[in-house]
Scaffold this motif. Structure first.
Motif, PDB file in Angstrom:
ATOM      1  N   SER A 172      -8.493  13.850  38.854  1.00 10.92           N
ATOM      2  CA  SER A 172      -9.188  13.748  37.574  1.00 10.92           C
ATOM      3  C   SER A 172      -8.176  13.377  36.501  1.00 10.92           C
ATOM      4  O   SER A 172      -7.164  14.060  36.323  1.00 10.92           O
ATOM      5  N   GLY A 173      -8.422  12.285  35.799  1.00 13.61           N
ATOM      6  CA  GLY A 173      -7.510  11.849  34.752  1.00 13.61           C
ATOM      7  C   GLY A 173      -6.335  11.047  35.248  1.00 13.61           C
ATOM      8  O   GLY A 173      -5.395  10.778  34.491  1.00 13.61           O
ATOM      9  N   GLY A 174      -6.369  10.630  36.516  1.00  9.42           N
ATOM     10  CA  GLY A 174      -5.294   9.836  37.079  1.00  9.42           C
ATOM     11  C   GLY A 174      -5.555   8.352  36.956  1.00  9.42           C
ATOM     12  O   GLY A 174      -6.480   7.914  36.259  1.00  9.42           O
ATOM     13  N   ALA A 175      -4.746   7.557  37.633  1.00 12.15           N
ATOM     14  CA  ALA A 175      -4.918   6.102  37.608  1.00 12.15           C
ATOM     15  C   ALA A 175      -6.225   5.716  38.296  1.00 12.15           C
ATOM     16  O   ALA A 175      -6.637   6.344  39.273  1.00 12.15           O
ATOM     17  N   ASP A 176      -6.844   4.677  37.795  1.00 17.68           N
ATOM     18  CA  ASP A 176      -8.127   4.220  38.331  1.00 17.68           C
ATOM     19  C   ASP A 176      -7.884   3.194  39.442  1.00 17.68           C
ATOM     20  O   ASP A 176      -8.119   1.996  39.279  1.00 17.68           O
ATOM     21  N   PHE A 177      -7.367   3.693  40.582  1.00 13.69           N
ATOM     22  CA  PHE A 177      -7.078   2.800  41.706  1.00 13.69           C
ATOM     23  C   PHE A 177      -8.359   2.097  42.163  1.00 13.69           C
ATOM     24  O   PHE A 177      -9.405   2.738  42.296  1.00 13.69           O
ATOM     25  N   PRO A 178      -8.301   0.797  42.417  1.00 18.07           N
ATOM     26  CA  PRO A 178      -9.489   0.075  42.885  1.00 18.07           C
ATOM     27  C   PRO A 178      -9.992   0.627  44.222  1.00 18.07           C
ATOM     28  O   PRO A 178      -9.201   1.085  45.053  1.00 18.07           O
ATOM     29  N   SER A 179     -11.272   0.603  44.412  1.00 23.20           N
ATOM     30  CA  SER A 179     -11.877   1.070  45.671  1.00 23.20           C
ATOM     31  C   SER A 179     -11.853  -0.053  46.694  1.00 23.20           C
ATOM     32  O   SER A 179     -12.887  -0.498  47.205  1.00 23.20           O
ATOM     33  N   THR A 180     -10.654  -0.525  46.987  1.00 24.02           N
ATOM     34  CA  THR A 180     -10.441  -1.626  47.922  1.00 24.02           C
ATOM     35  C   THR A 180      -9.274  -1.275  48.827  1.00 24.02           C
ATOM     36  O   THR A 180      -8.566  -0.284  48.604  1.00 24.02           O
ATOM     37  N   ALA A 181      -9.066  -2.102  49.842  1.00 23.79           N
ATOM     38  CA  ALA A 181      -7.913  -1.889  50.723  1.00 23.79           C
ATOM     39  C   ALA A 181      -6.621  -1.999  49.929  1.00 23.79           C
ATOM     40  O   ALA A 181      -5.667  -1.236  50.162  1.00 23.79           O
ATOM     41  N   GLN A 182      -6.580  -2.941  48.985  1.00 20.14           N
ATOM     42  CA  GLN A 182      -5.387  -3.089  48.142  1.00 20.14           C
ATOM     43  C   GLN A 182      -5.177  -1.857  47.294  1.00 20.14           C
ATOM     44  O   GLN A 182      -4.053  -1.369  47.130  1.00 20.14           O
ATOM     45  N   GLY A 183      -6.265  -1.315  46.758  1.00 16.16           N
ATOM     46  CA  GLY A 183      -6.167  -0.106  45.947  1.00 16.16           C
ATOM     47  C   GLY A 183      -5.638   1.075  46.751  1.00 16.16           C
ATOM     48  O   GLY A 183      -4.820   1.862  46.260  1.00 16.16           O
ATOM     49  N   ALA A 184      -6.103   1.199  47.989  1.00 14.86           N
ATOM     50  CA  ALA A 184      -5.639   2.283  48.854  1.00 14.86           C
ATOM     51  C   ALA A 184      -4.153   2.118  49.170  1.00 14.86           C
ATOM     52  O   ALA A 184      -3.387   3.092  49.188  1.00 14.86           O
ATOM     53  N   ASP A 223      -1.974   0.531  47.298  1.00 13.28           N
ATOM     54  CA  ASP A 223      -1.247   0.807  46.059  1.00 13.28           C
ATOM     55  C   ASP A 223      -1.066   2.313  45.866  1.00 13.28           C
ATOM     56  O   ASP A 223       0.018   2.781  45.487  1.00 13.28           O
ATOM     57  N   LYS A 224      -2.118   3.073  46.119  1.00 15.76           N
ATOM     58  CA  LYS A 224      -2.053   4.517  45.913  1.00 15.76           C
ATOM     59  C   LYS A 224      -1.038   5.149  46.854  1.00 15.76           C
ATOM     60  O   LYS A 224      -0.294   6.066  46.462  1.00 15.76           O
ATOM     61  N   THR A 225      -0.976   4.664  48.079  1.00 13.08           N
ATOM     62  CA  THR A 225       0.020   5.166  49.026  1.00 13.08           C
ATOM     63  C   THR A 225       1.425   4.891  48.515  1.00 13.08           C
ATOM     64  O   THR A 225       2.310   5.764  48.561  1.00 13.08           O
ATOM     65  N   ALA A 226       1.633   3.686  48.005  1.00  6.35           N
ATOM     66  CA  ALA A 226       2.951   3.317  47.482  1.00  6.35           C
ATOM     67  C   ALA A 226       3.331   4.172  46.279  1.00  6.35           C
ATOM     68  O   ALA A 226       4.478   4.627  46.159  1.00  6.35           O
ATOM     69  N   ILE A 227       2.369   4.410  45.394  1.00  2.00           N
ATOM     70  CA  ILE A 227       2.635   5.238  44.220  1.00  2.00           C
ATOM     71  C   ILE A 227       2.989   6.666  44.648  1.00  2.00           C
ATOM     72  O   ILE A 227       3.853   7.307  44.050  1.00  2.00           O
ATOM     73  N   GLY A 228       2.347   7.155  45.702  1.00  2.00           N
ATOM     74  CA  GLY A 228       2.676   8.468  46.224  1.00  2.00           C
ATOM     75  C   GLY A 228       4.113   8.549  46.711  1.00  2.00           C
ATOM     76  O   GLY A 228       4.813   9.548  46.489  1.00  2.00           O
ATOM     77  N   ILE A 229       4.567   7.488  47.367  1.00  2.27           N
ATOM     78  CA  ILE A 229       5.947   7.444  47.860  1.00  2.27           C
ATOM     79  C   ILE A 229       6.925   7.389  46.684  1.00  2.27           C
ATOM     80  O   ILE A 229       7.932   8.115  46.658  1.00  2.27           O
ATOM     81  N   ILE A 230       6.627   6.543  45.712  1.00  2.00           N
ATOM     82  CA  ILE A 230       7.485   6.436  44.530  1.00  2.00           C
ATOM     83  C   ILE A 230       7.546   7.770  43.794  1.00  2.00           C
ATOM     84  O   ILE A 230       8.605   8.201  43.347  1.00  2.00           O
ATOM     85  N   SER A 231       6.398   8.428  43.700  1.00  2.00           N
ATOM     86  CA  SER A 231       6.349   9.735  43.048  1.00  2.00           C
ATOM     87  C   SER A 231       7.289  10.723  43.744  1.00  2.00           C
ATOM     88  O   SER A 231       8.017  11.486  43.085  1.00  2.00           O
ATOM     89  N   GLY A 232       7.291  10.709  45.068  1.00  2.00           N
ATOM     90  CA  GLY A 232       8.182  11.581  45.824  1.00  2.00           C
ATOM     91  C   GLY A 232       9.644  11.282  45.554  1.00  2.00           C
ATOM     92  O   GLY A 232      10.474  12.195  45.443  1.00  2.00           O
ATOM     93  N   HIS A 233       9.965   9.995  45.429  1.00  2.00           N
ATOM     94  CA  HIS A 233      11.347   9.607  45.122  1.00  2.00           C
ATOM     95  C   HIS A 233      11.773  10.157  43.764  1.00  2.00           C
ATOM     96  O   HIS A 233      12.883  10.681  43.612  1.00  2.00           O
TER      97      HIS A 233
END
Length: 281
Positions: free
Chosen positions: A89-101, A103-113
Motif C-alpha cells: 500500500s503506497g508503493g510503486a505502481d508496478f505494471p500488471s505485466t511480465a515486465q512489471g513483475a 521490474d519488481k523483482t529487480a527493485i527487490g534485489i536493489i533494495s537488499g543491496h
C-alpha cells in the motif's frame, strides 16, 4: 536484526571481511562473544571497534568518518526509497505485466543491496553512526510528481535513475578523501561499482518501459526530467585532464560519445543541494 544478520549483510559488500581479522578463528570467537555478553544497544560500539581494526585503523580519522557518515545518509535515503516502493500500500505502481513483475523483482534485489550498504557503513562507523530518518519528500519539494502515486510508474523510474546516478557520482567525489585508508577505500569502491550497476539497470528498465535512454549518461541531463538537471551538472564535459576527447587523434569521436565515455564526480555541496530537496539536511 541479530549479529549473524549484520555480518551476512556486511559480507555482501566486502567478501573478504573475515580475512581482515587475524586469525579468522579469533574473529569468529569475538563475534560470538559480542552476541552473548553485551546488550543490543552496545552492539554498534563493539562492531565499530572491531571493524576499524579490521580495516587497518585503530580509530577512524574524523575526516574519513565524515565521508562514511555522508555515504550512510545517502544509502539510508536510497534504502528508504526502495522500501517504500515495495510496500503493498503506497508503493510503486508496478505494471500488471511480465515486465512489471520483472521490474519488481529487480527493485527487490536493489533494495537488499542498499540495506546491506547501510548495515556495512553502520558497522564500520560504529557507535558514532547517525542515521537520520526524516519524513522524506519524495517529490523533491515539488520537482517531481509523487513517484508512488497510481499511474506514476514512469515517474518512479525517473526518480530512481536520478537517485542512482547521484549516488555513483557522490561516491566518486568522496574517493580522494579515502586515499591511503586501505580497506575502507576498497570497500567504498566496492559499493560505488554496485551503485553504477544499479544505475545501468534502472536505465535499462526505463528503456524496457518505453523511454528512449541509454545505459550510460549522454551529454548531461538525459533523464527527460528538466528538474533533475543538478544531478547531471558537468556530465556534458568532453575534456579529461585537459585533453579534448572529441576528435582525439583524428578519430570521429563526437561530443555525445566523449561525454558518455567518462563519468564526472559530484562535490559534497552539490550532493547536499540535491538531497535537501527530499527533506535531508
Amino acid at each position: 536484526m541479530n549479529i549473524v544478520d549484520i555480518l551476512t549483510e556486511i559480507e555482501k559488500v566486502d567478501g573478504e571481511v573475515y580475512e581482515r581479522f587475524s586469525p579468522r578463528r579469533t574473529a569468529m570467537k569475538e563475534f560470538f562473544n559480542i552476541g552473548k555478553k553485551i546488550s543490543l544497544a552496545a552492539v554498534p560500539m563493539a562492531l565499530g571497534s572491531m571493524f576499524t581494526k579490521a580495516y587497518g585503523q585503530s580509530t577512524l580519522p574524523s575526516a574519513v568518518k565524515g565521508v562514511l557518515q555522508f555515504a550512510l545518509t545517502l544509502e539510508h535515503f536510497e534504502a528508504a526509497f526502495y522500501t517504500q516502493a515495495l510496500k503493498a500500500s503506497g508503493g510503486a505502481d508496478f505494471p500488471s505485466t511480465a515486465q512489471g513483475a520483472s521490474d519488481k523483482t529487480a527493485i527487490g534485489i536493489i533494495s537488499g543491496h542498499e540495506t546491506a550498504h547501510v548495515n556495512f557503513l553502520k558497522g564500520v562507523i560504529g557507535s558514532d553512526a547517525v542515521v537520520a530518518k526524516p519524513s522524506y519528500d519524495w517529490t523533491a519539494s515539488g520537482a517531481f510528481p509523487n513517484p508512488f502515486a497510481i499511474g506514476n510508474y514512469a515517474v518512479f523510474l525517473a526518480v530512481a535513475q536520478a537517485l542512482e546516478d547521484t549516488g555513483v557520482r557522490a561516491y566518486k567525489g568522496q574517493a580522494p578523501a579515502l586515499v591511503g585508508q586501505g580497506g575502507v577505500l576498497t570497500a567504498a569502491l566496492n559499493i560505488h561499482s554496485v551503485e553504477a550497476r544499479h544505475a545501468a539497470k534502472i536505465r535499462y528498465m526505463r528503456a524496457q518501459n518505453g523511454f528512449a535512454i541509454k545505459p550510460w549518461i549522454t551529454g548531461g541531463n538525459d533523464s527527460g526530467v528538466p528538474n533533475a538537471a543538478a544531478v547531471y551538472a558537468g556530465e556534458e564535459l568532453t575534456t579529461q585532464a585537459t585533453i579534448q576527447i572529441t576528435g582525439i587523434n583524428g578519430t570521429a569521436v563526437n561530443a555525445a560519445a566523449a561525454s558518455e565515455s567518462f563519468d564526472e564526480p559530484l562535490t559534497t555541496q552539490q550532493v547536499l543541494d540535491i538531497v535537501k530537496l527530499f527533506g535531508i539536511s
